[in-house]
Design a protein around this motif. Structure first.
Motif, PDB file in Angstrom:
ATOM      1  N   GLY A 130      24.125 -51.118 -18.443  1.00 40.29           N
ATOM      2  CA  GLY A 130      23.519 -52.396 -18.819  1.00 40.29           C
ATOM      3  C   GLY A 130      22.501 -52.286 -19.941  1.00 40.29           C
ATOM      4  O   GLY A 130      22.032 -53.310 -20.437  1.00 40.29           O
ATOM      5  N   SER A 131      22.150 -51.062 -20.361  1.00 44.06           N
ATOM      6  CA  SER A 131      21.251 -50.980 -21.522  1.00 44.06           C
ATOM      7  C   SER A 131      21.979 -51.466 -22.766  1.00 44.06           C
ATOM      8  O   SER A 131      21.363 -51.741 -23.792  1.00 44.06           O
ATOM      9  CB  SER A 131      20.711 -49.553 -21.705  1.00 44.06           C
ATOM     10  OG  SER A 131      21.656 -48.707 -22.311  1.00 44.06           O
ATOM     11  N   LEU A 132      23.301 -51.604 -22.657  1.00 42.32           N
ATOM     12  CA  LEU A 132      24.105 -52.183 -23.736  1.00 42.32           C
ATOM     13  C   LEU A 132      24.319 -53.672 -23.524  1.00 42.32           C
ATOM     14  O   LEU A 132      25.065 -54.303 -24.272  1.00 42.32           O
ATOM     15  CB  LEU A 132      25.472 -51.469 -23.793  1.00 42.32           C
ATOM     16  CG  LEU A 132      25.417 -49.955 -24.054  1.00 42.32           C
ATOM     17  CD1 LEU A 132      26.774 -49.316 -23.802  1.00 42.32           C
ATOM     18  CD2 LEU A 132      24.957 -49.693 -25.482  1.00 42.32           C
ATOM     19  N   GLY A 133      23.688 -54.230 -22.504  1.00 42.29           N
ATOM     20  CA  GLY A 133      23.945 -55.621 -22.133  1.00 42.29           C
ATOM     21  C   GLY A 133      25.345 -55.761 -21.573  1.00 42.29           C
ATOM     22  O   GLY A 133      25.915 -54.798 -21.016  1.00 42.29           O
ATOM     23  N   LEU A 137      20.126 -56.247 -26.017  1.00 39.90           N
ATOM     24  CA  LEU A 137      19.689 -57.361 -25.167  1.00 39.90           C
ATOM     25  C   LEU A 137      19.130 -58.496 -26.019  1.00 39.90           C
ATOM     26  O   LEU A 137      19.342 -59.675 -25.713  1.00 39.90           O
ATOM     27  CB  LEU A 137      18.651 -56.884 -24.141  1.00 39.90           C
ATOM     28  CG  LEU A 137      19.124 -55.766 -23.198  1.00 39.90           C
ATOM     29  CD1 LEU A 137      18.081 -55.512 -22.112  1.00 39.90           C
ATOM     30  CD2 LEU A 137      20.479 -56.117 -22.569  1.00 39.90           C
ATOM     31  N   ILE A 138      18.434 -58.149 -27.085  1.00 38.66           N
ATOM     32  CA  ILE A 138      17.931 -59.172 -28.002  1.00 38.66           C
ATOM     33  C   ILE A 138      19.113 -59.878 -28.674  1.00 38.66           C
ATOM     34  O   ILE A 138      19.161 -61.114 -28.776  1.00 38.66           O
ATOM     35  CB  ILE A 138      17.013 -58.536 -29.080  1.00 38.66           C
ATOM     36  CG1 ILE A 138      15.807 -57.859 -28.423  1.00 38.66           C
ATOM     37  CG2 ILE A 138      16.587 -59.569 -30.119  1.00 38.66           C
ATOM     38  CD1 ILE A 138      14.806 -58.796 -27.803  1.00 38.66           C
ATOM     39  N   GLU A 139      20.090 -59.066 -29.098  1.00 38.00           N
ATOM     40  CA  GLU A 139      21.266 -59.647 -29.772  1.00 38.00           C
ATOM     41  C   GLU A 139      22.002 -60.612 -28.856  1.00 38.00           C
ATOM     42  O   GLU A 139      22.531 -61.628 -29.316  1.00 38.00           O
ATOM     43  CB  GLU A 139      22.245 -58.538 -30.191  1.00 38.00           C
ATOM     44  CG  GLU A 139      21.790 -57.749 -31.403  1.00 38.00           C
ATOM     45  CD  GLU A 139      22.425 -56.351 -31.452  1.00 38.00           C
ATOM     46  OE1 GLU A 139      23.522 -56.161 -30.865  1.00 38.00           O
ATOM     47  OE2 GLU A 139      21.793 -55.460 -32.052  1.00 38.00           O
ATOM     48  N   GLN A 140      22.036 -60.315 -27.557  1.00 35.81           N
ATOM     49  CA  GLN A 140      22.827 -61.133 -26.631  1.00 35.81           C
ATOM     50  C   GLN A 140      22.063 -62.327 -26.056  1.00 35.81           C
ATOM     51  O   GLN A 140      22.583 -63.063 -25.230  1.00 35.81           O
ATOM     52  CB  GLN A 140      23.381 -60.242 -25.511  1.00 35.81           C
ATOM     53  CG  GLN A 140      24.448 -59.287 -26.037  1.00 35.81           C
ATOM     54  CD  GLN A 140      24.846 -58.203 -25.058  1.00 35.81           C
ATOM     55  OE1 GLN A 140      24.883 -58.422 -23.859  1.00 35.81           O
ATOM     56  NE2 GLN A 140      25.144 -57.022 -25.582  1.00 35.81           N
ATOM     57  N   LEU A 141      20.811 -62.504 -26.490  1.00 32.77           N
ATOM     58  CA  LEU A 141      20.029 -63.683 -26.063  1.00 32.77           C
ATOM     59  C   LEU A 141      20.413 -64.885 -26.917  1.00 32.77           C
ATOM     60  O   LEU A 141      20.557 -64.760 -28.134  1.00 32.77           O
ATOM     61  CB  LEU A 141      18.541 -63.430 -26.280  1.00 32.77           C
ATOM     62  CG  LEU A 141      17.652 -62.875 -25.180  1.00 32.77           C
ATOM     63  CD1 LEU A 141      16.208 -62.907 -25.663  1.00 32.77           C
ATOM     64  CD2 LEU A 141      17.803 -63.639 -23.875  1.00 32.77           C
ATOM     65  N   SER A 142      20.503 -66.055 -26.294  1.00 32.18           N
ATOM     66  CA  SER A 142      20.739 -67.277 -27.073  1.00 32.18           C
ATOM     67  C   SER A 142      19.429 -67.718 -27.733  1.00 32.18           C
ATOM     68  O   SER A 142      18.365 -67.184 -27.423  1.00 32.18           O
ATOM     69  CB  SER A 142      21.252 -68.386 -26.148  1.00 32.18           C
ATOM     70  OG  SER A 142      20.252 -68.675 -25.201  1.00 32.18           O
ATOM     71  N   ASP A 143      19.511 -68.690 -28.614  1.00 33.55           N
ATOM     72  CA  ASP A 143      18.292 -69.235 -29.197  1.00 33.55           C
ATOM     73  C   ASP A 143      17.472 -69.869 -28.069  1.00 33.55           C
ATOM     74  O   ASP A 143      18.044 -70.556 -27.206  1.00 33.55           O
ATOM     75  CB  ASP A 143      18.649 -70.266 -30.266  1.00 33.55           C
ATOM     76  CG  ASP A 143      17.457 -70.546 -31.169  1.00 33.55           C
ATOM     77  OD1 ASP A 143      16.620 -69.644 -31.344  1.00 33.55           O
ATOM     78  OD2 ASP A 143      17.362 -71.675 -31.660  1.00 33.55           O
ATOM     79  N   ASN A 144      16.190 -69.609 -28.055  1.00 32.50           N
ATOM     80  CA  ASN A 144      15.289 -70.015 -26.964  1.00 32.50           C
ATOM     81  C   ASN A 144      15.497 -69.207 -25.683  1.00 32.50           C
ATOM     82  O   ASN A 144      14.946 -69.541 -24.632  1.00 32.50           O
ATOM     83  CB  ASN A 144      15.397 -71.504 -26.631  1.00 32.50           C
ATOM     84  CG  ASN A 144      14.634 -72.332 -27.641  1.00 32.50           C
ATOM     85  OD1 ASN A 144      13.540 -71.945 -28.059  1.00 32.50           O
ATOM     86  ND2 ASN A 144      15.226 -73.440 -28.053  1.00 32.50           N
ATOM     87  N   GLY A 145      16.304 -68.154 -25.772  1.00 34.95           N
ATOM     88  CA  GLY A 145      16.563 -67.318 -24.596  1.00 34.95           C
ATOM     89  C   GLY A 145      15.344 -66.482 -24.227  1.00 34.95           C
ATOM     90  O   GLY A 145      14.541 -66.116 -25.076  1.00 34.95           O
ATOM     91  N   ARG A 146      15.206 -66.203 -22.928  1.00 37.48           N
ATOM     92  CA  ARG A 146      14.079 -65.423 -22.410  1.00 37.48           C
ATOM     93  C   ARG A 146      14.574 -64.087 -21.873  1.00 37.48           C
ATOM     94  O   ARG A 146      15.550 -64.036 -21.127  1.00 37.48           O
ATOM     95  CB  ARG A 146      13.391 -66.153 -21.244  1.00 37.48           C
ATOM     96  CG  ARG A 146      12.563 -67.354 -21.654  1.00 37.48           C
ATOM     97  CD  ARG A 146      13.368 -68.615 -21.801  1.00 37.48           C
ATOM     98  NE  ARG A 146      13.882 -69.187 -20.575  1.00 37.48           N
ATOM     99  CZ  ARG A 146      14.764 -70.169 -20.530  1.00 37.48           C
ATOM    100  NH1 ARG A 146      15.270 -70.684 -21.631  1.00 37.48           N
ATOM    101  NH2 ARG A 146      15.173 -70.658 -19.369  1.00 37.48           N
TER     102      ARG A 146
END
Ligand code: SAH
Length: 237
Positions: free
Chosen positions: A146-149, A172-181
């Motif tokens: 999961g360190s690769l998301g 994990l940053i790459e796989q966050l949507s806009d406004n994602g937490r």
């Protein structure tokens, strides 16, 4: 009368009473006020997620062993991390480090879809079976690093990492949507800071929520597999 969650008859522990006590004393009293989070913590039968030998302690204020050298996080930490994701009910959520599946069950009551990635095959299959048996149908457990998301399900509105990372894994940053937490413990082997990162069009906003101590995140963007004893011996809060 309930003494530490055990009925005075000395028979079966009164798990429901112990759970409500846990929510009042360990979670609401320490400042978690979201009714949705409190209700979810009051609903999930934590004793179903721990080994039989730990059931009597299921609602105590501590992390507990779940096998494979791993731990189920302290109830307050589960509630605080869940609260920090600010879920409204419609999100797609990724959890890294599913362990026994307890945190995923709490998330599943608060949102639409939960994808869990767990590195240890035995924990992944046991939690998949357990979540299905208990009726948490909106959770999917995947086995892997999961360190690769989990790119196949991206983007995610919220990502929760239940193990300590040496640094924020870029995928994990790459796989966050806009406004994602993203809520993740980051730091050294003995202690970490629980961080909340919010991705906005202009960049990332980061805040430190509290100090914490988790078992290590292994894998490509985690710690090497042969981590120091101090890390292996730590427990998730
Ligand atoms: N949230 C869990 C507890 C997590 S303990 C619960 O409710 O039970 C941390 C978990 O992270 C362990 O199960 C460990 O196997 C897992 N883990 C460690 N590194 C990982 C990685 N790279 N990918 C996925 N899971 C990982």
């Amino acid at each position: 009368m309930i003494l530490g969650g055990v009925s005075s008859s000395g028979a079966l522990p009164d798990f429901a009473a112990a759970r409500h006590h846990m929510v009042a004393r360990q979670i609401r009293a320490r400042g978690i006020s979201s009714p949705r989070v409190l209700d979810a913590m009051a609903a999930v039968p934590r004793h179903e997620f721990v080994p039989a030998a730990e059931q009597a302690s299921a609602y105590s204020d501590e992390a507990l062993p779940i096998g494979g050298g791993q731990t189920i996080s302290q109830p307050f930490m589960v509630a605080a991390m869940t609260d920090a994701l600010q879920l409204s009910g419609t999100e797609r959520v990724l959890e890294i480090g599913g362990g026994c599946g307890y945190q995923a069950a709490v998330l599943s009551l608060l949102t639409q879809d939960v994808v869990v990635v767990e590195l240890q095959p035995a924990l992944a299959s046991a939690s998949r079976e357990r979540l299905a048996r208990l009726g948490y149908t909106n959770v999917r457990v995947e086995e892997g690093d999961g360190s690769l998301g989990w790119p196949a399900g991206a983007p995610y509105d919220a990502i929760l990492v239940s193990a300590a990372a040496p640094a924020i894994p870029p995928p994990l940053i790459e796989q966050l949507s806009d406004n994602g937490r993203l809520v993740i413990p980051v730091g050294g082997s003995d202690q970490q800071n629980l961080l909340r990162i919010v991705k906005r069009a202009g960049g990332l906003a980061q805040e430190s929520l509290c100090a914490c101590r988790f078992v290590p995140l292994l894998g490509r963007h985690g710690w090497p597999a042969s981590v120091p004893d101090a890390v292996q011996g730590s427990s998730a809060q």
